[in-house]
Design a protein around this motif. Sequence first.
Motif, PDB file in Angstrom:
ATOM      1  N   TRP A  34       0.808  -1.222   0.000  1.00 56.90           N
ATOM      2  CA  TRP A  34       0.000   0.000   0.000  1.00 56.90           C
ATOM      3  C   TRP A  34       0.841   1.272   0.000  1.00 56.90           C
ATOM      4  N   CYS A  35       2.137   1.158  -0.202  1.00 59.26           N
ATOM      5  CA  CYS A  35       3.013   2.327  -0.284  1.00 59.26           C
ATOM      6  C   CYS A  35       3.263   2.688  -1.747  1.00 59.26           C
ATOM      7  N   ASP A  62       8.604  -6.468   3.970  1.00 62.82           N
ATOM      8  CA  ASP A  62       9.838  -6.489   3.188  1.00 62.82           C
ATOM      9  C   ASP A  62      11.003  -6.923   4.074  1.00 62.82           C
ATOM     10  N   LYS A  63      11.840  -7.812   3.558  1.00 61.75           N
ATOM     11  CA  LYS A  63      12.981  -8.302   4.338  1.00 61.75           C
ATOM     12  C   LYS A  63      13.974  -7.195   4.660  1.00 61.75           C
ATOM     13  N   ARG A  64      13.911  -6.098   3.902  1.00 61.53           N
ATOM     14  CA  ARG A  64      14.831  -4.987   4.153  1.00 61.53           C
ATOM     15  C   ARG A  64      14.384  -4.111   5.330  1.00 61.53           C
ATOM     16  N   GLU A  65      13.195  -4.378   5.847  1.00 65.05           N
ATOM     17  CA  GLU A  65      12.752  -3.684   7.057  1.00 65.05           C
ATOM     18  C   GLU A  65      13.391  -4.352   8.259  1.00 65.05           C
ATOM     19  N   THR A  66      14.409  -3.716   8.789  1.00 65.83           N
ATOM     20  CA  THR A  66      15.157  -4.320   9.889  1.00 65.83           C
ATOM     21  C   THR A  66      14.543  -4.029  11.249  1.00 65.83           C
ATOM     22  N   LYS A  67      13.686  -3.006  11.332  1.00 67.55           N
ATOM     23  CA  LYS A  67      12.890  -2.782  12.539  1.00 67.55           C
ATOM     24  C   LYS A  67      11.524  -2.262  12.106  1.00 67.55           C
ATOM     25  N   LYS A  68      10.481  -2.868  12.669  1.00 65.93           N
ATOM     26  CA  LYS A  68       9.120  -2.462  12.358  1.00 65.93           C
ATOM     27  C   LYS A  68       8.652  -1.356  13.300  1.00 65.93           C
ATOM     28  N   ALA A  69       7.786  -0.511  12.793  1.00 65.31           N
ATOM     29  CA  ALA A  69       7.070   0.456  13.620  1.00 65.31           C
ATOM     30  C   ALA A  69       5.657   0.535  13.067  1.00 65.31           C
ATOM     31  N   TYR A  70       4.683   0.412  13.940  1.00 63.23           N
ATOM     32  CA  TYR A  70       3.282   0.363  13.503  1.00 63.23           C
ATOM     33  C   TYR A  70       2.514   1.587  13.954  1.00 63.23           C
ATOM     34  N   PHE A  71       1.927   2.300  12.994  1.00 65.36           N
ATOM     35  CA  PHE A  71       0.811   3.192  13.285  1.00 65.36           C
ATOM     36  C   PHE A  71      -0.421   2.470  12.765  1.00 65.36           C
ATOM     37  N   ILE A 107       9.988  13.864  -4.550  1.00 66.30           N
ATOM     38  CA  ILE A 107       9.118  12.722  -4.272  1.00 66.30           C
ATOM     39  C   ILE A 107       8.838  12.724  -2.769  1.00 66.30           C
ATOM     40  N   ILE A 108       7.590  12.492  -2.399  1.00 67.24           N
ATOM     41  CA  ILE A 108       7.253  12.318  -0.983  1.00 67.24           C
ATOM     42  C   ILE A 108       6.733  10.898  -0.773  1.00 67.24           C
ATOM     43  N   PRO A 109       7.612   9.942  -0.470  1.00 69.15           N
ATOM     44  CA  PRO A 109       7.130   8.602  -0.123  1.00 69.15           C
ATOM     45  C   PRO A 109       6.528   8.619   1.279  1.00 69.15           C
ATOM     46  N   VAL A 110       5.458   7.868   1.467  1.00 63.88           N
ATOM     47  CA  VAL A 110       4.800   7.755   2.765  1.00 63.88           C
ATOM     48  C   VAL A 110       4.963   6.323   3.254  1.00 63.88           C
ATOM     49  N   HIS A 111       5.517   6.173   4.442  1.00 63.69           N
ATOM     50  CA  HIS A 111       5.596   4.850   5.074  1.00 63.69           C
ATOM     51  C   HIS A 111       4.261   4.606   5.766  1.00 63.69           C
ATOM     52  N   LEU A 112       3.428   3.812   5.136  1.00 60.69           N
ATOM     53  CA  LEU A 112       2.013   3.750   5.511  1.00 60.69           C
ATOM     54  C   LEU A 112       1.713   2.593   6.463  1.00 60.69           C
ATOM     55  N   PHE A 134       6.894  -0.035   4.930  1.00 63.45           N
ATOM     56  CA  PHE A 134       7.931   0.919   4.536  1.00 63.45           C
ATOM     57  C   PHE A 134       7.903   1.042   3.021  1.00 63.45           C
ATOM     58  N   ALA A 135       7.919   2.270   2.512  1.00 66.61           N
ATOM     59  CA  ALA A 135       8.085   2.460   1.070  1.00 66.61           C
ATOM     60  C   ALA A 135       9.444   1.901   0.647  1.00 66.61           C
ATOM     61  N   ASP A 136       9.561   1.477  -0.603  1.00 66.73           N
ATOM     62  CA  ASP A 136      10.809   0.882  -1.113  1.00 66.73           C
ATOM     63  C   ASP A 136      11.847   1.991  -1.304  1.00 66.73           C
ATOM     64  N   MET A 137      12.590   2.269  -0.229  1.00 68.60           N
ATOM     65  CA  MET A 137      13.518   3.395  -0.266  1.00 68.60           C
ATOM     66  C   MET A 137      14.733   3.135  -1.145  1.00 68.60           C
ATOM     67  N   ASP A 138      15.097   1.892  -1.369  1.00 65.40           N
ATOM     68  CA  ASP A 138      16.198   1.605  -2.305  1.00 65.40           C
ATOM     69  C   ASP A 138      15.832   2.090  -3.699  1.00 65.40           C
ATOM     70  N   ALA A 139      14.661   1.682  -4.155  1.00 67.62           N
ATOM     71  CA  ALA A 139      14.211   2.065  -5.493  1.00 67.62           C
ATOM     72  C   ALA A 139      13.970   3.569  -5.586  1.00 67.62           C
ATOM     73  N   ILE A 140      13.365   4.136  -4.551  1.00 66.43           N
ATOM     74  CA  ILE A 140      13.027   5.561  -4.582  1.00 66.43           C
ATOM     75  C   ILE A 140      14.281   6.428  -4.594  1.00 66.43           C
ATOM     76  N   MET A 141      15.261   6.082  -3.779  1.00 63.73           N
ATOM     77  CA  MET A 141      16.493   6.879  -3.757  1.00 63.73           C
ATOM     78  C   MET A 141      17.265   6.735  -5.069  1.00 63.73           C
ATOM     79  N   ALA A 142      17.196   5.552  -5.682  1.00 65.30           N
ATOM     80  CA  ALA A 142      17.840   5.370  -6.983  1.00 65.30           C
ATOM     81  C   ALA A 142      17.176   6.236  -8.053  1.00 65.30           C
ATOM     82  N   ILE A 143      15.846   6.286  -8.029  1.00 62.67           N
ATOM     83  CA  ILE A 143      15.111   7.131  -8.979  1.00 62.67           C
ATOM     84  C   ILE A 143      15.458   8.596  -8.748  1.00 62.67           C
TER      85      ILE A 143
END
Length: 428
Positions: A122-123, A304-313, A140-145, A149-158
């Motif tokens: 849903w990100c 995503d396996k790249r999420e090394t720590k979760k935070a839930y809203f 770009i404003i990615p939202v971690h919803l 977590f938004a795919d920050m690897d792809a977003i930062m590359a873009i």
Amino acid sequence: MKKLAINGGTPCRDITIQPWPKWPVWGKEEEVALIDVLHSGVWSYNGPKEMEFNRLFAEYTGVKHAICTVNGTITLQIALEALGIGVGDEVIVPGLTWQATAATVIDVNAIPILVDVSEDNWCIDPKEIEKAITPRTKAIIPVHLYGAFADMDAIMAIAKKHNLYVIEDCAHKHGGEWNGKKAGSIGDIGSFSYQLSKHLTSGEGGSVTTNNTELANKLDALRNCGRRPEADAFEGVDKGAGDYGDDDGNFIQSGNLRITEFQAAILVEGLKRLPAQNENRDANAEYLNSLLAEIPGVSPIARDKRETKKAYFNFAFKYSKNEFKGLPIEKFRNALQAELGLVVDSSYEPLNNCSLYVPHTKPSRHKLNDVYWEEIDPKRFSLPVCERIFKEQSVCVHHKVLMGSTADMDLVAEAIKKIYEHVSELLD
């Protein structure tokens, strides 16, 4: 006799006997801190509690600078202003988010470009970002919803490829990590909210975070009536010429967007609790997701396996009416709410048809010209995935549910199973 609580049956949880964990969480520490501020007479304006929280939150987030502001909407607005984004510029925003993510773009006279999200988390969808880039795109404003977590690897590359700024909307992600880096430390600027429902709260409030000292200098000026940062506020900045003004040290037009010392005092104590709360929520969410994976018609949001720590809203999961004999999702949510004794919501409304995102209701402010008026019309965007999530898939409950025990998670799963087994009651 009817079994489902919504039809008069016994609910899975009687909250008069077994209430859910309370939110917000506070204790004697907050009482003492608030009384200390009261007696100090320093109730606002760069007080010791605000400076302490800025330092602690910067350390926690892994950035050089954190700056408190009045709320998590203003954080986005001053981030855009500090980056020089304004008239004629385009900013790419996910279509599934709180309306402020896009509204603040309009507030600086830029153009929000709404793009679709990924079905799995849903990100914002990086493929849709690429399609939306034009010569006018500036950020770009990615939202971690919710829990994702938004795919920050792809977003930062873009962003690197197209020379774009990235403002992370971290209103749902205090303490979450991507490849070992905390939310708010990956993009150019991070934006946080401390509104009452958030998992770090002072009732209202917000922070911006950055590793760029010059940007921090601008952000600090913007939240403080255009004043330059006070002496030694930021190391490495020439206080004579490095302010958000000209080389003569002139101020910039802005307003009072400051937090109070009372809010900062609560945040200092809340931050001490946040790591343990996040760990508890994550453990419970992981367990609950494992239960959901075994129930027909519901499924977890992808992790995503790249999420090394979760935070839930909030805690969100997906619903499929096909497994519930075609039961509309609204009836499922209402039935689950009756079983659990708590509010069960949909996701945010997609911004192309959101009752709170209606820029055309303020022509005196936003109708700069006819072309711009058309460009900020949210209805011009197609967001099929966002609409499907909102109308057919999304089930969301407050993150306080995750602050209980594994037995509480068993009960949530039990309530869903109960609806599944007695769904015919809802189809009469």
